[in-house]
Each structure stands twice: as C-alpha cells, then as structure tokens.
Enzyme design. Structure first.
Site, PDB file in Angstrom:
ATOM      1  CD  GLU A  22      -2.218   1.406   2.871  1.00 45.06           C
ATOM      2  OE1 GLU A  22      -2.381   2.558   3.337  1.00 45.06           O
ATOM      3  OE2 GLU A  22      -2.494   0.376   3.512  1.00 45.06           O
ATOM      4  CE  LYS A  31      -6.205   2.527   8.064  1.00 47.55           C
ATOM      5  NZ  LYS A  31      -5.751   3.532   7.065  1.00 47.55           N
TER       6      LYS A  31
END
Length: 206
Positions: free
Chosen positions: A40, A129
């Site tokens: 990411e 998340k």
C-alpha cells in the site's frame, strides 16, 4: 483474487508512507521476497501514483498493489488507471467504497465503530481497517467480530509491530497494516527486507 485470498498468503499489509518512485520496485521486491505481498502506497507520499504504476507493472499478479489515505473518487480513478487494485481509506466513506467497486478495486476502508463497520460492509467493503488501533484493544476487536457477519476480515492498523501483533492475532485479526515498524522514508531495501523477515517470523511464532 479476493482480498481474503491475498491475506491468506500473508496477512501483513506493507504501508509504504513516504516511498518515492525510484524506491518503489527495490523496496517492493524486498517485501515480496520476504513473503509480504500486499503493498500500500499512501497518497500523501511523493508521486504515489507513479510508485503504484511502477510496482503494478513490475509485479503483475505476484503482489496486490494499491493506495492508502484515499479521500476522493478522482483519486480512485487515478489508482485504477495506474494498475492499482486496492483502496484503503483512513475513514468510513461508504460512497467511496461503492465507487471503488465500480472501478474493480478491492476495498479496505477505515472504521472504528460497529455503525461504521456495518455501513461499509453494506457498501461492498472486502475488509475493514480498524483505525487507529492504538485507541482500541484486542478485546474491542473480539467484541466487534462477535457482532459482524461471520468471516468478516478486520485488520488493525496503527502501532502494529512484531511485538504487538500476537494478542491481536489471537483476538481474530485477519491481517495487519504495518507502517513505520517496517518502512520509513529513505530506508534501504536491505533494511526493509530484514524487518519484513522478522515480522513474518513473529507472525508464525518464530
């Protein structure tokens, strides 16, 4: 490949905040060689779309490359055009998740409460998340998983390291976003590789 399949290969997500395009492939290669295959690049990094483009082109199907700190639909379009396949947000934005799914991206939006979690799942989120995890606890995660649909993948992010992931794993975390304990701006690929190996070993009780 579904996000859960990527996490089954390795549940660690490398958060490469501050990565530059010239570092993208060597640092990414160090991570992939160590077994970390979800990469990411936060959009508040230097030229993040170019870094995503280079890694997506280099790794193809060997890694899941995407962006974090995503805030707008225009950014989602840029990520998709660059070959990124993962959206990560710091906040609970159901509309952004819906838009990302129309562009073929996997989505792991940020949340902190059951209300946010259920809204994001209804919008099509592939995982959640839990952020900032420092403000929660493994007990909070366990309680959240007790009410979410069975099989929901929740990834704590914030303060995760080789020393802290054990209790979260025991509480049911499907993965972990790993930032500064894995990569800091300017770190050489060899240093990142060593930290990545240590994290993978910690994950397996090594």
């Amino acid at each position: 490949m579904a996000l859960k399949e990527w996490l089954a290969r390795c549940p660690l997500v490398a958060i490469l905040r501050g990565l530059t395009p010239d570092e993208a492939v060597p640092v990414g290669q160090a991570l992939v060689d160590a077994g970390i295959v979800v990469l990411e690049v936060p959009l508040n990094s230097p030229e993040p779309i170019e870094s995503i483009r280079r890694m997506a082109r280099h790794f193809g199907g060997r890694a899941l490359v995407g962006a974090g700190t995503v805030m707008t639909a225009a950014q989602v379009s840029e990520i998709a055009a660059a070959g990124g396949r993962l959206l990560v947000t710091p906040h609970a934005d159901a509309e952004l998740v819906r838009f990302a799914k129309t562009r073929g991206l996997l989505a792991a939006p940020g949340c902190f409460t059951p209300t946010e979690a259920f809204a994001l799942l209804a919008a099509g989120a592939d995982a959640l998340k839990l952020f900032p995890a420092e403000a929660a606890s493994p007990a909070v995660l366990r309680s959240l998983l007790a009410v979410l649909p069975k099989g929901t993948a929740v990834l704590p992010v914030g303060g995760m390291s080789a020393e802290t992931i054990g209790p979260w794993r025991a509480a049911g975390a499907a993965g972990f976003g790993i930032g500064s304990s894995l990569y800091k701006p300017g770190d050489p690929a060899a240093a990142v590789a060593a930290r990545a190996r240590a994290l993978v070993e910690a994950l397996h009780g090594g």
